[in-house]
Design a protein around this motif. Structure first.
Motif, PDB file in Angstrom:
ATOM      1  N   ASP A 125      -2.790  34.359  -6.764  1.00  0.00           N
ATOM      2  CA  ASP A 125      -3.791  35.387  -6.784  1.00  0.00           C
ATOM      3  C   ASP A 125      -4.449  35.526  -5.037  1.00  0.00           C
ATOM      4  OD1 ASP A 125      -6.527  36.169  -7.241  1.00  0.00           O
ATOM      5  OD2 ASP A 125      -7.533  34.396  -7.437  1.00  0.00           O
ATOM      6  N   TRP A 126      -3.621  36.608  -4.675  1.00  0.00           N
ATOM      7  CA  TRP A 126      -3.790  37.198  -3.492  1.00  0.00           C
ATOM      8  C   TRP A 126      -3.198  38.305  -3.121  1.00  0.00           C
ATOM      9  CZ3 TRP A 126       0.510  38.278  -0.229  1.00  0.00           C
ATOM     10  CH2 TRP A 126       1.533  37.731  -0.707  1.00  0.00           C
ATOM     11  N   ARG A 127      -3.746  39.234  -2.176  1.00  0.00           N
ATOM     12  CA  ARG A 127      -3.307  40.652  -1.959  1.00  0.00           C
ATOM     13  C   ARG A 127      -2.735  40.745  -0.689  1.00  0.00           C
ATOM     14  NH1 ARG A 127      -1.531  42.260  -6.089  1.00  0.00           N
ATOM     15  NH2 ARG A 127      -1.397  44.479  -5.217  1.00  0.00           N
ATOM     16  N   ARG A 128      -3.264  39.969   0.246  1.00  0.00           N
ATOM     17  CA  ARG A 128      -2.880  40.329   1.945  1.00  0.00           C
ATOM     18  C   ARG A 128      -2.543  39.057   2.260  1.00  0.00           C
ATOM     19  NH1 ARG A 128      -7.690  42.433   1.110  1.00  0.00           N
ATOM     20  NH2 ARG A 128      -8.751  40.911   2.255  1.00  0.00           N
ATOM     21  N   ALA A 129      -1.418  39.118   2.975  1.00  0.00           N
ATOM     22  CA  ALA A 129      -0.799  37.950   3.830  1.00  0.00           C
ATOM     23  C   ALA A 129      -0.435  38.464   5.199  1.00  0.00           C
ATOM     24  CB  ALA A 129       0.684  37.517   3.029  1.00  0.00           C
ATOM     25  N   LEU A 130      -0.715  37.179   6.101  1.00  0.00           N
ATOM     26  CA  LEU A 130      -0.279  37.619   7.624  1.00  0.00           C
ATOM     27  C   LEU A 130       0.701  36.279   7.814  1.00  0.00           C
ATOM     28  CD1 LEU A 130      -0.638  38.691  10.463  1.00  0.00           C
ATOM     29  CD2 LEU A 130      -2.614  37.128  10.784  1.00  0.00           C
ATOM     30  N   ALA A 131       1.968  36.754   8.500  1.00  0.00           N
ATOM     31  CA  ALA A 131       3.036  35.792   8.799  1.00  0.00           C
ATOM     32  C   ALA A 131       3.159  35.709  10.342  1.00  0.00           C
ATOM     33  CB  ALA A 131       4.236  36.319   8.155  1.00  0.00           C
ATOM     34  N   VAL A 132       2.639  34.443  10.700  1.00  0.00           N
ATOM     35  CA  VAL A 132       2.696  34.328  12.104  1.00  0.00           C
ATOM     36  C   VAL A 132       3.675  33.308  12.639  1.00  0.00           C
ATOM     37  CG1 VAL A 132       0.992  33.610  14.114  1.00  0.00           C
ATOM     38  CG2 VAL A 132       0.141  34.383  11.943  1.00  0.00           C
ATOM     39  N   VAL A 133       4.697  33.635  13.277  1.00  0.00           N
ATOM     40  CA  VAL A 133       5.767  32.774  13.882  1.00  0.00           C
ATOM     41  C   VAL A 133       5.763  33.207  15.664  1.00  0.00           C
ATOM     42  CG1 VAL A 133       6.935  32.649  11.541  1.00  0.00           C
ATOM     43  CG2 VAL A 133       7.452  34.491  13.348  1.00  0.00           C
ATOM     44  N   ALA A 134       6.982  32.269  16.125  1.00  0.00           N
ATOM     45  CA  ALA A 134       7.208  32.221  17.477  1.00  0.00           C
ATOM     46  C   ALA A 134       8.036  33.521  17.944  1.00  0.00           C
ATOM     47  CB  ALA A 134       7.707  30.961  17.888  1.00  0.00           C
ATOM     48  N   HIS A 135       9.097  33.890  17.114  1.00  0.00           N
ATOM     49  CA  HIS A 135      10.294  34.688  17.685  1.00  0.00           C
ATOM     50  C   HIS A 135      10.696  35.657  16.581  1.00  0.00           C
ATOM     51  CE1 HIS A 135      10.831  30.546  19.142  1.00  0.00           C
ATOM     52  NE2 HIS A 135      10.630  31.100  20.199  1.00  0.00           N
ATOM     53  N   PRO A 136      11.321  36.777  17.185  1.00  0.00           N
ATOM     54  CA  PRO A 136      12.230  37.611  16.088  1.00  0.00           C
ATOM     55  C   PRO A 136      13.073  36.710  15.366  1.00  0.00           C
ATOM     56  CG  PRO A 136      11.821  38.865  18.260  1.00  0.00           C
ATOM     57  CD  PRO A 136      11.226  37.337  18.242  1.00  0.00           C
ATOM     58  N   ASP A 137      13.343  36.919  14.154  1.00  0.00           N
ATOM     59  CA  ASP A 137      14.490  36.004  13.321  1.00  0.00           C
ATOM     60  C   ASP A 137      13.749  34.953  12.725  1.00  0.00           C
ATOM     61  OD1 ASP A 137      15.402  33.411  14.656  1.00  0.00           O
ATOM     62  OD2 ASP A 137      16.158  34.782  15.966  1.00  0.00           O
ATOM     63  N   ASP A 138      12.698  34.505  13.053  1.00  0.00           N
ATOM     64  CA  ASP A 138      12.157  33.154  12.401  1.00  0.00           C
ATOM     65  C   ASP A 138      11.821  33.132  11.149  1.00  0.00           C
ATOM     66  OD1 ASP A 138      12.219  31.683  14.897  1.00  0.00           O
ATOM     67  OD2 ASP A 138       9.918  31.654  15.022  1.00  0.00           O
ATOM     68  N   LEU A 139      11.518  34.508  10.798  1.00  0.00           N
ATOM     69  CA  LEU A 139      10.910  34.783   9.145  1.00  0.00           C
ATOM     70  C   LEU A 139      12.081  35.296   8.579  1.00  0.00           C
ATOM     71  CD1 LEU A 139       7.540  36.702   9.999  1.00  0.00           C
ATOM     72  CD2 LEU A 139       7.767  34.575   8.547  1.00  0.00           C
ATOM     73  N   GLU A 140      13.237  35.776   9.061  1.00  0.00           N
ATOM     74  CA  GLU A 140      14.317  36.015   8.299  1.00  0.00           C
ATOM     75  C   GLU A 140      15.218  35.113   8.079  1.00  0.00           C
ATOM     76  OE1 GLU A 140      12.461  39.629   9.819  1.00  0.00           O
ATOM     77  OE2 GLU A 140      13.134  37.934  11.176  1.00  0.00           O
ATOM     78  N   TYR A 141      15.386  34.009   9.054  1.00  0.00           N
ATOM     79  CA  TYR A 141      15.842  32.657   8.645  1.00  0.00           C
ATOM     80  C   TYR A 141      14.929  31.837   7.530  1.00  0.00           C
ATOM     81  CZ  TYR A 141      19.581  32.677  11.965  1.00  0.00           C
ATOM     82  OH  TYR A 141      20.902  33.064  12.582  1.00  0.00           O
ATOM     83  N   GLY A 142      13.735  32.025   7.518  1.00  0.00           N
ATOM     84  CA  GLY A 142      12.800  31.186   6.770  1.00  0.00           C
ATOM     85  C   GLY A 142      12.611  31.608   5.357  1.00  0.00           C
ATOM     86  N   CYS A 143      11.904  32.978   5.282  1.00  0.00           N
ATOM     87  CA  CYS A 143      11.637  33.193   4.054  1.00  0.00           C
ATOM     88  C   CYS A 143      11.369  34.750   3.435  1.00  0.00           C
ATOM     89  CB  CYS A 143       9.992  32.817   3.925  1.00  0.00           C
ATOM     90  SG  CYS A 143       8.851  33.541   5.310  1.00  0.00           S
ATOM     91  N   ALA A 144      12.380  35.612   4.224  1.00  0.00           N
ATOM     92  CA  ALA A 144      12.489  36.901   3.872  1.00  0.00           C
ATOM     93  C   ALA A 144      12.459  37.298   2.390  1.00  0.00           C
ATOM     94  CB  ALA A 144      13.431  37.645   4.812  1.00  0.00           C
ATOM     95  N   ALA A 145      13.326  36.583   1.746  1.00  0.00           N
ATOM     96  CA  ALA A 145      13.661  36.845   0.298  1.00  0.00           C
ATOM     97  C   ALA A 145      11.979  36.872  -0.442  1.00  0.00           C
ATOM     98  CB  ALA A 145      14.625  35.979  -0.374  1.00  0.00           C
ATOM     99  N   ALA A 146      11.541  35.868  -0.163  1.00  0.00           N
ATOM    100  CA  ALA A 146      10.011  35.958  -0.974  1.00  0.00           C
ATOM    101  C   ALA A 146       9.257  36.902  -0.428  1.00  0.00           C
ATOM    102  CB  ALA A 146       9.325  34.331  -0.296  1.00  0.00           C
ATOM    103  N   VAL A 147       9.385  37.230   0.927  1.00  0.00           N
ATOM    104  CA  VAL A 147       8.412  38.500   1.424  1.00  0.00           C
ATOM    105  C   VAL A 147       9.054  39.733   0.468  1.00  0.00           C
ATOM    106  CG1 VAL A 147       7.889  40.085   3.435  1.00  0.00           C
ATOM    107  CG2 VAL A 147       8.056  37.630   3.577  1.00  0.00           C
ATOM    108  N   ALA A 148      10.150  39.905   0.417  1.00  0.00           N
ATOM    109  CA  ALA A 148      10.564  41.250  -0.519  1.00  0.00           C
ATOM    110  C   ALA A 148      10.237  41.220  -1.931  1.00  0.00           C
ATOM    111  CB  ALA A 148      12.184  40.874  -0.595  1.00  0.00           C
ATOM    112  N   GLY A 149      10.066  39.944  -2.326  1.00  0.00           N
ATOM    113  CA  GLY A 149       9.286  40.012  -3.756  1.00  0.00           C
ATOM    114  C   GLY A 149       7.933  40.245  -3.850  1.00  0.00           C
ATOM    115  N   TRP A 150       7.309  39.904  -2.771  1.00  0.00           N
ATOM    116  CA  TRP A 150       5.904  40.087  -2.702  1.00  0.00           C
ATOM    117  C   TRP A 150       5.793  41.581  -2.482  1.00  0.00           C
ATOM    118  CZ3 TRP A 150       5.325  35.382   0.914  1.00  0.00           C
ATOM    119  CH2 TRP A 150       5.320  34.154   0.274  1.00  0.00           C
TER     120      TRP A 150
END
Length: 243
Positions: free
Chosen positions: A11-36
């Motif tokens: 039940d949400w429309r907007r997300a903000l992903a906050v991390v330290a470095h380039p690649d942090d999200l790609e190692y962590g959760c990019a597949a989920a982001v693609a689905g969203w």
């Protein structure tokens, strides 16, 4: 019996992903982001640094723009168009009010219902020591969710036209050893591989393997590890805190 993971709140429309470095999200959760993003949800990336200290053989002033380009390409691979950088110094990010203020300002600007960050604890699963940058940014993100909604904390933000936003309902921490929720990685998996592969310069320093084989193997292992707790489906896991 292994405790099962819950599906992520939807039940949400907007997300903000906050991390330290380039690649942090790609190692962590990019597949989920693609689905969203496939579902029409808006996801914005906010990085505390440009990863300029991440490659020993490349000077920071050369490395920063290179890693920024790779990060934007990685984000685009999973449908994220908005990528912002705070320009804190890579490797020496300090937890404190300056970092909390910067993240709170972004929360007020983007008004997400979901905040995403990376493991804020001292270790990765009690085995490997976590970096100071990850710990600082993760903790500051958890705290900034409340800061963003309080008009008396960082009042200077209101003077800049950033009104309080108390609409963050969940904070989802990726890379934790205490996951509570998961997202099916099936539909976004191939794009997550391409998203991580976009960081080719960094990956080529990490491994002598073929970069695509390395990315695919890493992400396959990570998502498969969650399947036992998520109905047999490969998944991206999160520890979710409700507000």
């Amino acid at each position: 019996m292994t405790q099962q993971l819950e599906p992520m709140p939807a039940d949400w429309r907007r997300a903000l992903a906050v991390v330290a470095h380039p690649d942090d999200l790609e190692y962590g959760c990019a597949a989920a982001v693609a689905g969203w993003t496939d579902e029409g949800r808006e996801v914005t990336y906010l990085l505390a640094t440009r990863g300029e200290a991440g490659i020993d053989t490349i000077a920071p002033d050369v490395c920063a723009p290179l890693r920024e380009r790779e990060q934007r390409a990685g984000a685009a691979a999973v449908g994220v168009a908005s990528v912002e950088f705070l320009d804190h110094r890579d490797g020496v990010i300090e937890y404190g009010t300056a970092l909390r203020r910067d993240i709170a300002a972004a929360v007020r600007r983007h008004r997400p219902e979901l905040l995403i960050t990376l493991n804020h604890r001292d270790t990765w699963g009690g085995v490997a020591w976590n970096t100071p940058d990850h710990r600082a940014v993760g903790r500051a993100t958890l705290d900034a969710a409340g800061d963003a909604g309080n008009r008396w904390i960082f009042p200077e933000l209101r003077e800049q036209g950033l009104e309080p936003w108390d609409g963050v309902r969940w904070i989802a921490v990726a890379g934790t050893d205490r996951p509570t929720h998961a997202v099916d990685a099936t539909s976004g998996f191939e794009r997550s591989v391409q998203s991580l592969l976009a960081h080719r310069t960094y990956i080529e320093v990490l491994t002598e393997e073929d970069p695509e084989a390395y990315c695919r193997a890493f992400l396959t292992g990570a998502t498969a590890a969650a399947a036992e707790r998520f109905g047999g489906r490969p998944a991206v896991t999160f520890e979710v805190f409700a507000r």
